[in-house]
Design a protein around this motif. Structure first.
Motif, PDB file in Angstrom:
ATOM      1  N   ALA A 113       3.217   2.174  -1.977  1.00  0.00           N
ATOM      2  CA  ALA A 113       4.633   2.046  -2.298  1.00  0.00           C
ATOM      3  C   ALA A 113       4.854   1.447  -3.690  1.00  0.00           C
ATOM      4  N   THR A 151      -5.694   3.785   6.026  1.00  0.00           N
ATOM      5  CA  THR A 151      -4.599   3.270   6.857  1.00  0.00           C
ATOM      6  C   THR A 151      -3.710   2.292   6.106  1.00  0.00           C
ATOM      7  N   GLY A 152      -4.214   1.786   4.973  1.00  0.00           N
ATOM      8  CA  GLY A 152      -3.474   0.754   4.248  1.00  0.00           C
ATOM      9  C   GLY A 152      -3.720  -0.636   4.765  1.00  0.00           C
ATOM     10  N   GLN A 153      -4.590  -0.786   5.779  1.00  0.00           N
ATOM     11  CA  GLN A 153      -4.834  -2.090   6.379  1.00  0.00           C
ATOM     12  C   GLN A 153      -6.313  -2.453   6.306  1.00  0.00           C
ATOM     13  N   GLN A 182       0.821  -1.206   0.000  1.00  0.00           N
ATOM     14  CA  GLN A 182       0.000   0.000   0.000  1.00  0.00           C
ATOM     15  C   GLN A 182       0.862   1.265   0.000  1.00  0.00           C
ATOM     16  N   THR A 215       0.667   5.330   5.511  1.00  0.00           N
ATOM     17  CA  THR A 215       1.969   4.683   5.697  1.00  0.00           C
ATOM     18  C   THR A 215       2.879   4.850   4.488  1.00  0.00           C
ATOM     19  N   SER A 216       2.393   5.487   3.436  1.00  0.00           N
ATOM     20  CA  SER A 216       3.181   5.617   2.215  1.00  0.00           C
ATOM     21  C   SER A 216       4.197   6.746   2.326  1.00  0.00           C
ATOM     22  N   SER A 275       2.399  -1.733   4.489  1.00  0.00           N
ATOM     23  CA  SER A 275       3.472  -0.744   4.388  1.00  0.00           C
ATOM     24  C   SER A 275       4.737  -1.415   3.889  1.00  0.00           C
TER      25      SER A 275
END
Length: 848
Positions: free
Chosen positions: A381, A752-754, A379, A824-825, A440
């Motif tokens: 990246a 959040t990427g999660q 996420q 988180t990126s 992440s």
């Protein structure tokens, strides 16, 4: 035919001259000036055609008359008519003027027209104007997209020769005219005028015509992409040849158009790897083939038949790369679409006209991954591995529409029915090797994926979805006012409700004696249909046809993905049994004012409210407090439902120049506020080069038990927008044109990427953050065209030649897109893609 039972009951009065004015394709032309003179050139009567292209000239004594027909943008027409004490009917087909340099709408006279089809903020571009505008790669619809304002975030409805289409990738030379916002509340179409693009294709006439267009673009003339370290290689060449003319004069005409485009483009990649920033590119070859052939036959003055054949073949290699997507995520695309359309227009009397059309064809698309390795998504990246796309779809289709129009004095009636029969046969083996999702870069380096998803089962599926509609509408002119009323009913196979009435009303009034101001009021209901991907998703992922397994926090890599069926229950998708059609309620008020020197200013306010928009929910998501699944023995249960809403307030100011000027422009500023609570209210139809899985991820909320945070700015909520289209005739036969687009920033989601709620989709947001709470910067682009026209005579034949240069984003303004909202990126709050910098296009056009 709908008109058959009426034909015997209607008889024209004696000594009446009536007729129908069409273009060379058979399409009716409104607001045409009709003048009848006797043999001594004394004017005996005048008239104008109505919105159906019909006219009636009172009663005239027997004798010989000269009928003169004129309309800006068309060649003048004169013919002799003999009246012998009985009713006379004539049919006139106008051809496009040899020189036409304007973008105009009907109603440029000193007295404004109150008819529902005479909106002064309607945008019309004719075929001769295309050469004076900067149109990249001949794609006129993309060039004019800033003037379309569809309600509820939906894609614009495209109407080609009176029939609704999912797209209109036609050769530019085959398009005669494009109209936007023509008759805003017409019951004939499913969408409002501002969300509708109407296209008329070209046909043959009694004069032999031909043309050749050559377009070329090359990166050596372009600026580099803002996110690339160097100018990336790019070439595109396009060839468009057409010919038209009579096979039998005044009876049978032919039009042919062939278009071939080839492109080599490198897409920039900007990704973050454990080793650092990666900036690279991948070359993507593309070929596009288009063919359109049309045959028109007029056996009698009142009967016209047509046959049209369209063929489209697209091939693209290494597509889908760019931004976070590394080159090994490339896909290959093959698309073939053919269509045969038959039209039948019959004039039963000067007042009664019937139009019938039927189209047969098949749309086929295949999309496959270049690499078949499991996909890895980190996420914010990068993404690599294989794209996990392996699908094809075949869609044989039959579309039919029949309309009848009747005009009597100031009264106009129109009725119609349509049926779209669409069986589907599709193969979908997407994600059969699996996808790992990491929250992440740190989680990737630690080998700790949040999710692993994989599909298995029978990828072959057949189903059918049919759409039906009928409409009726009436318009009456009363002095300086006009009243319009219509109703439309949409229904669909597999939907329980067959009565979806959509009433529409409009009124216009021109106060004062000069009739230079028109006030318009209107409102109506517009239904949208259930798109085929929703039905397909519920049939495919029903737990039997195809299984989809979701594993939370798996060991990386999964040792034996094929045995997941014994470890986790299959995810299923289903349709809500209470699903209904989405609907948009729209109301508007506008003031049209003719300014000095013939300029027109329009102020328009539109209110939109959407109900029953599409969204999805996981019915088996973990409960907020206990974390327990409502159905412990089941997996993900995705329900597709129509429970979302939208609101919109749109204020438009439009200023257009008068006709018959050396310079022409159409400028429009829009101030809007658009909100909804679904991220994908209207999934795109088949033909989009993306997997079905990505479609439905946008439909799911971040919290399946609290939908209030989903209410936020719509994905297309650009608060300020400005569009300008203009042309100018310069000395020494030079021409200049521009298309300028300015808009404020679009929102983006912050996540959040999660997968915090365990629904298998990593779209969860931080606590207290609503959907689409981020905003990127605006965009600004100026495209210009400069051309030089030449005329060469070879005997009796005349050749019109134009050498043109187009510059897109001529100011080389940096316009970022795809803003990263994953917290988180390393690129959080910044873009990982950008629109092209300045690009050049060189064009040679030859017409005779």
């Amino acid at each position: 035919m709908l008109a058959a039972f009426l034909s015997g009951a209607l008889a024209a009065a004696n000594d009446k001259l009536a007729g129908l004015v069409t273009d060379s394709t058979g399409g009716s032309i409104a607001a045409v000036t009709i003048e009848v003179a006797d043999v001594s050139a004394n004017t005996a009567a005048r008239a104008r055609t109505d919105s159906e292209g019909k006219f009636t000239v009172g009663t005239l004594p027997p004798g010989e008359y000269v009928l003169s027909v004129s309309k800006k943008g068309f060649e003048p027409h004169r013919q002799t008519v003999t009246l012998s004490g009985a009713d006379a009917f004539v049919r006139v087909a106008l051809t496009i003027a040899k020189q036409q340099y304007s973008i105009t709408v009907d109603g440029g006279s000193s007295q404004m027209d109150t008819a529902s089809a005479a909106h002064q903020d309607a945008f019309t571009v004719d075929q001769k104007t295309f050469s004076d505008l900067p149109v990249k790669d001949g794609d006129i619809l993309s060039a004019l997209s800033s003037f379309v304002n569809p309600a509820g975030g939906a894609a614009a409805t495209i109407i080609v020769d009176g029939m609704e289409r999912t797209d209109a990738d036609l050769p530019l030379s085959s398009i005669q005219q494009v109209r936007i916002n023509n008759n805003a509340y017409s019951a004939e179409f499913p969408k409002p005028g501002k969300g509708r693009i109407e296209i008329d294709t070209r046909g043959g006439d009694d004069t032999l015509h031909g043309g050749l267009i050559i377009r070329a673009r090359n990166s050596i003339f372009d600026a580099r992409n803002p996110l690339a370290n160097e100018r990336l290689p790019f070439t595109r060449n396009g060839y468009d040849a057409n010919t038209s003319g009579p096979i039998i004069k005044k009876k049978l005409w032919l039009f042919l158009d062939v278009n071939y485009e080839t492109q080599q483009q490198s897409q920039p990649v900007l990704a973050y790897l454990p080793s650092g920033v990666l900036q690279t590119d991948a070359l993507s070859p593309v070929t596009l083939d288009r063919f359109l052939g049309r045959l028109d036959w007029q056996p009698t003055q009142s009967h016209r038949l047509g046959v049209k054949y369209e063929l489209r073949i697209d091939k693209a290699e290494n597509s889908g790369v760019g931004g976070f997507s590394l080159p090994d995520l490339a896909t290959n695309l093959f698309h073939r679409d053919y269509r045969v359309e038959i039209s039948d227009q019959y004039v039963f009397s000067p007042e009664l006209v019937n139009n019938f059309r039927i189209a047969l064809g098949t749309n086929y698309q295949r999309l496959s991954s270049v690499d078949d390795e499991p996909q890895v998504i980190v996420q914010g990246a990068f993404s690599n591995g294989g794209a996990q796309v392996n699908e094809w779809r075949g869609e044989p289709r039959t579309d039919m529409i029949d309309t009848v129009s009747y005009v009597k004095g100031p009264n106009e009636w129109k009725f119609g029915v349509s049926a779209n029969l669409h069986p589907f046969r599709s193969y979908n083996a997407d994600n059969f090797r699996g996808t790992y999702n990491f929250a992440s870069l740190a989680a990737f380096e630690g080998g700790q994926p949040t999710l692993f998803t994989i599909s298995a089962g029978d990828p072959l599926l057949s189903f059918q979805q049919n759409d039906y509609a009928w409409f009726a509408q009436y318009e009456r002119k009363i002095g300086s006012a006009s009243l319009f009323a219509g109703v439309r009913n949409e229904f669909q196979s597999g939907m329980p409700q067959h009565l979806n009435l959509a009433p529409r009303l409009a009124a216009a009034f021109a106060p004062g004696k000069d009739h230079r101001t028109v006030v318009r009021l209107g409102g109506g209901i517009f239904y949208d249909r259930r798109p085929p991907p929703l039905l397909e998703q519920s049939l495919r992922f029903n737990g039997i046809q195809t299984q989809q397994y979701i594993l939370e926090n798996p060991v990386y890599p999964v040792a034996d993905p094929a045995r997941l069926g014994a470890q986790a229950p299959s995810a299923v998708w289903r349709l809500d049994p209470n699903m209904v059609f989405p609907r948009i309620y729209e109301a508007s008020a506008s003031i049209e004012r003719q300014l000095p020197c013939g300029f027109v200013l329009v102020t328009d306010y539109t209110y939109q409210r959407g109900n029953h928009l599409f969204r999805a929910r996981d019915l088996n998501a973990s409960l907020p407090v206990s974390g327990i699944l409502p159905y412990p023995t089941e997996g993900f249960i995705g329900q597709l439902e129509s429970t979302a809403t939208s609101r919109g307030n749109v204020l438009n100011w439009t200023l257009r120049s008068p006709p018959n000027r050396r310079f022409q422009f159409f400028a429009q500023y829009t101030l809007s506020r658009l909100y909804d609570d679904t991220g994908g209210a209207f999934p795109p139809p088949p033909g989009m080069s993306s997997s079905l899985g990505s479609l439905f991820a946008a439909l799911l909320p971040a919290n399946n038990y609290d939908l209030h945070p989903e209410w936020g700015r719509a994905n297309n909520d650009a608060r300020n927008r400005f569009g300008l289209s203009g042309t100018a005739q310069l000395p020494w036969q030079f021409t200049f044109g521009t298309l300028t687009t300015i808009r404020s920033g679009l929102p983006f989601n912050i996540t959040t990427g999660q997968d915090d709620n365990g629904d298998g989709i990593a779209n969860d947001r931080p606590a207290g953050v609503g959907r689409n709470s981020g905003e990127g910067p605006g965009q600004f682009s100026v495209d210009v065209h400069l051309g030089r026209k030449l005329t060469i005579h070879r005997g009796e034949r005349k050749f019109d030649i134009e050498i043109g240069v187009d510059s897109f984003n001529v100011l080389n303004k940096t316009n970022f897109v795809n803003y990263v909202g994953v917290i988180t990126s390393p690129l959080f709050g910044r873009a990982n893609a950008a629109l092209s910098g300045r690009q050049m296009q060189f064009t040679l056009q030859i017409h005779f």
